[in-house]
Design a protein around this motif. Structure first.
Motif, PDB file in Angstrom:
ATOM      1  N   ASP A 201       0.815  -1.213   0.000  1.00 55.62           N
ATOM      2  CA  ASP A 201       0.000   0.000   0.000  1.00 55.62           C
ATOM      3  C   ASP A 201       0.846   1.260   0.000  1.00 55.62           C
ATOM      4  O   ASP A 201       0.366   2.353   0.246  1.00 55.62           O
ATOM      5  CB  ASP A 201      -0.934   0.016   1.211  1.00 55.62           C
ATOM      6  N   ASN A 202       2.142   1.106  -0.285  1.00 53.28           N
ATOM      7  CA  ASN A 202       3.019   2.268  -0.197  1.00 53.28           C
ATOM      8  C   ASN A 202       3.030   3.063  -1.483  1.00 53.28           C
ATOM      9  O   ASN A 202       2.888   2.521  -2.575  1.00 53.28           O
ATOM     10  CB  ASN A 202       4.450   1.816   0.146  1.00 53.28           C
ATOM     11  N   ALA A 203       3.235   4.371  -1.339  1.00 51.90           N
ATOM     12  CA  ALA A 203       3.248   5.256  -2.496  1.00 51.90           C
ATOM     13  C   ALA A 203       4.345   4.906  -3.484  1.00 51.90           C
ATOM     14  O   ALA A 203       4.232   5.170  -4.678  1.00 51.90           O
ATOM     15  CB  ALA A 203       3.417   6.703  -2.036  1.00 51.90           C
ATOM     16  N   THR A 204       5.414   4.305  -3.011  1.00 55.94           N
ATOM     17  CA  THR A 204       6.541   3.989  -3.894  1.00 55.94           C
ATOM     18  C   THR A 204       6.381   2.619  -4.560  1.00 55.94           C
ATOM     19  O   THR A 204       7.337   2.077  -5.082  1.00 55.94           O
ATOM     20  CB  THR A 204       7.857   4.026  -3.099  1.00 55.94           C
ATOM     21  N   ALA A 205       5.167   2.078  -4.531  1.00 54.16           N
ATOM     22  CA  ALA A 205       4.920   0.827  -5.251  1.00 54.16           C
ATOM     23  C   ALA A 205       5.262   0.976  -6.726  1.00 54.16           C
ATOM     24  O   ALA A 205       5.614   0.008  -7.394  1.00 54.16           O
ATOM     25  CB  ALA A 205       3.464   0.400  -5.084  1.00 54.16           C
TER      26      ALA A 205
ATOM     27  N   LEU B  55      -4.033  13.959 -15.272  1.00 58.90           N
ATOM     28  CA  LEU B  55      -4.869  14.227 -14.096  1.00 58.90           C
ATOM     29  C   LEU B  55      -4.668  13.141 -13.043  1.00 58.90           C
ATOM     30  O   LEU B  55      -4.619  13.427 -11.842  1.00 58.90           O
ATOM     31  CB  LEU B  55      -6.343  14.315 -14.501  1.00 58.90           C
ATOM     32  N   MET B  56      -4.545  11.892 -13.488  1.00 58.26           N
ATOM     33  CA  MET B  56      -4.265  10.792 -12.560  1.00 58.26           C
ATOM     34  C   MET B  56      -2.908  10.991 -11.895  1.00 58.26           C
ATOM     35  O   MET B  56      -2.747  10.732 -10.705  1.00 58.26           O
ATOM     36  CB  MET B  56      -4.307   9.450 -13.295  1.00 58.26           C
ATOM     37  N   ALA B  57      -1.942  11.462 -12.668  1.00 59.29           N
ATOM     38  CA  ALA B  57      -0.614  11.727 -12.112  1.00 59.29           C
ATOM     39  C   ALA B  57      -0.674  12.836 -11.064  1.00 59.29           C
ATOM     40  O   ALA B  57      -0.047  12.748 -10.001  1.00 59.29           O
ATOM     41  CB  ALA B  57       0.356  12.098 -13.227  1.00 59.29           C
ATOM     42  N   ILE B  58      -1.458  13.895 -11.367  1.00 60.12           N
ATOM     43  CA  ILE B  58      -1.612  15.000 -10.405  1.00 60.12           C
ATOM     44  C   ILE B  58      -2.301  14.515  -9.136  1.00 60.12           C
ATOM     45  O   ILE B  58      -1.902  14.876  -8.020  1.00 60.12           O
ATOM     46  CB  ILE B  58      -2.387  16.166 -11.052  1.00 60.12           C
ATOM     47  N   LEU B  59      -3.323  13.681  -9.306  1.00 56.13           N
ATOM     48  CA  LEU B  59      -4.002  13.114  -8.137  1.00 56.13           C
ATOM     49  C   LEU B  59      -3.042  12.254  -7.316  1.00 56.13           C
ATOM     50  O   LEU B  59      -3.064  12.271  -6.085  1.00 56.13           O
ATOM     51  CB  LEU B  59      -5.207  12.275  -8.579  1.00 56.13           C
ATOM     52  N   GLY B  60      -2.202  11.502  -8.011  1.00 56.78           N
ATOM     53  CA  GLY B  60      -1.200  10.694  -7.313  1.00 56.78           C
ATOM     54  C   GLY B  60      -0.252  11.560  -6.510  1.00 56.78           C
ATOM     55  O   GLY B  60       0.122  11.225  -5.380  1.00 56.78           O
ATOM     56  N   TRP B  61       0.149  12.699  -7.085  1.00 62.54           N
ATOM     57  CA  TRP B  61       1.037  13.646  -6.404  1.00 62.54           C
ATOM     58  C   TRP B  61       0.362  14.228  -5.161  1.00 62.54           C
ATOM     59  O   TRP B  61       0.952  14.270  -4.079  1.00 62.54           O
ATOM     60  CB  TRP B  61       1.425  14.755  -7.381  1.00 62.54           C
TER      61      TRP B  61
ATOM     62  N   PHE C 236      -3.163   5.525  -8.803  1.00 70.86           N
ATOM     63  CA  PHE C 236      -2.720   6.848  -9.241  1.00 70.86           C
ATOM     64  C   PHE C 236      -1.207   7.009  -9.186  1.00 70.86           C
ATOM     65  O   PHE C 236      -0.661   7.951  -9.763  1.00 70.86           O
ATOM     66  CB  PHE C 236      -3.377   7.935  -8.389  1.00 70.86           C
ATOM     67  N   PHE C 237      -0.533   6.109  -8.502  1.00 67.32           N
ATOM     68  CA  PHE C 237       0.898   6.304  -8.305  1.00 67.32           C
ATOM     69  C   PHE C 237       1.748   5.826  -9.479  1.00 67.32           C
ATOM     70  O   PHE C 237       2.872   6.289  -9.647  1.00 67.32           O
ATOM     71  CB  PHE C 237       1.348   5.646  -6.993  1.00 67.32           C
ATOM     72  N   ILE C 238       1.225   4.943 -10.277  1.00 66.10           N
ATOM     73  CA  ILE C 238       1.987   4.533 -11.461  1.00 66.10           C
ATOM     74  C   ILE C 238       2.079   5.684 -12.472  1.00 66.10           C
ATOM     75  O   ILE C 238       3.178   6.003 -12.942  1.00 66.10           O
ATOM     76  CB  ILE C 238       1.395   3.250 -12.082  1.00 66.10           C
ATOM     77  N   PRO C 239       0.961   6.378 -12.813  1.00 62.07           N
ATOM     78  CA  PRO C 239       1.101   7.576 -13.661  1.00 62.07           C
ATOM     79  C   PRO C 239       1.977   8.642 -13.008  1.00 62.07           C
ATOM     80  O   PRO C 239       2.787   9.293 -13.691  1.00 62.07           O
ATOM     81  CB  PRO C 239      -0.337   8.070 -13.817  1.00 62.07           C
TER      82      PRO C 239
END
Length: 389
Positions: A170-174, A336-342, A354-357
């Protein structure tokens, strides 16, 4: 404008996905002609002599575990040596290494960077093979055996191991772990087609006789050393059954710091290894090098921006058909997915999709920043260690 848009889109797609598809097809064709490659049989009696080299700086938190991991590796004891260099370390790293008489310890109070430490160690190595690994990575038990078996082939000049990144699900760096799994597959196919184009410093090896001392201001020393071997006409083999495992970066900010340094080193390497851009000496190697490395480290981030701008202009000028509208929607949705991930990474919210984009965009932003940093002469060869989980 439309032609430029399609060229930008094609090169971007090719650099990240198209080359992988083409490699897969080429491998299938090669296997139809020559059959599937057979791995060399492990003969413990005929394995070459080798030295495991570890350059460490202020790694007292992992050094004891690293030493125990190194000493537990399967290999004929009479053919294996260990060299640990702790130059410049100001914590307890050097003291920990001194507790193990099986290891030849080299230490200098002055810190000149990793490559300077490696050069000092290489002056003392007299085994047939030298294997490099980082202090914060841990090798599988059969790693050395699986690497050294390939040197029974005289055409093999270097062998690269696999980098595996451990990250909580579940980590952001997945995204980092996903990226390295994809890279591992590309390297496997690169190796089977002809040669890997650059090794990762977490685990790689070369024939000692082929070692070339690179410049002290080299940023990506592992990449340069392995490609200088390939430049001489030797193959660089990829061995996924020899792997080094490390934790993912603590967060994307730490990973970005690492990626910018790698990108700056990538530009430096392309400039210094310009001979590999000439396809005539070794055409397959040049094809692999440009497709897998050069495009990503030079023009692709710029082409991504250009493709988005041109897509907007084409659609809103009323000159675009439905396909251009669809591609614009896809591009906008992706970013937009990348921005949401950020945003979610900043707020420590774990939504993996969202973290892959986000990770993909972060990598390409790092290339832009790396080019800028190298152009301004602001990238030191001394590694600034990223914080790990």
């Amino acid at each position: 404008m439309k032609i430029l848009f399609w060229i930008s889109l094609f090169i971007t797609f090719y650099a990240f996905f198209g080359y992988g598809i083409l490699l897969f097809v080429l491998i299938k064709i090669k296997r139809l002609i020559k059959g599937k490659p057979v791995l060399p049989i492990v003969d413990m009696d005929n394995l070459p002599t080798c030295t495991l080299v570890v350059a460490a700086y202020n790694e007292d938190g992992v050094m004891e575990e690293k030493i125990k991991n190194s000493l537990s590796l399967t290999y004929p004891a009479s053919k294996l040596e260990f060299v640990f260099i702790t130059d410049g370390s100001t914590d307890g790293t050097a003291a920990i290494v001194e507790l193990y008489p099986q290891i030849r310890h080299m230490h200098s109070n002055e810190r000149k960077g990793k490559i300077a430490a490696v050069h000092r160690a290489m002056d003392t190595v007299n085994t047939e093979i030298v294997i490099f690994t980082d202090a914060n990575t841990f090798l599988n038990t059969e790693a050395l055996v699986n690497i050294c078996r390939h040197y029974s082939d005289a055409k093999v000049g270097a062998v690269a191991g696999e980098k595996r990144v451990y990250a909580d699900a579940d980590n952001a760096t997945a995204g980092e772990g996903f990226y390295w799994k994809y890279e591992s597959k590309l390297k496997t196919w690169d190796s089977e087609l002809y040669s890997v184009v650059g090794a990762a410093g977490e685990l790689f090896s070369i024939r000692t006789s082929l070692y070339v001392p690179v410049s002290p201001d080299t940023i990506l020393d592992d990449f340069m050393i392995s490609l200088l071997v390939a430049e001489k006409g030797y193959r660089v083999i990829y061995e996924p059954e020899a792997y080094a495992t490390e934790s993912a970066s603590q967060n994307v900010t730490e990973e970005l710091k690492r990626k910018i340094r790698i990108a700056a080193g990538g530009i430096q390497s392309i400039i210094w290894l310009k001979s590999l851009l000439n396809p005539f000496p070794i055409p397959v190697l040049s094809f692999q090098y440009v497709s897998h490395r050069v495009l990503r480290w030079t023009i692709v981030p710029f082409l991504m921006i250009l493709a988005l701008i041109l897509n907007f202009i084409i659609v809103f000028s009323g000159d675009g058909s439905f396909i251009y509208q669809l591609l614009l929607i896809a591009q906008v949705a992706f970013y937009l997915m990348a921005i949401l991930g950020w945003i979610m990474e900043e707020r420590n919210v774990k939504v993996k999709i969202f973290f892959i984009p986000y990770y993909f965009c972060m990598m390409n932003y790092a290339v832009l920043m790396g080019i800028r940093r190298y152009s301004l002469g602001r990238q030191s060869a001394i590694w600034e260690k990223a914080k790990r989980q």
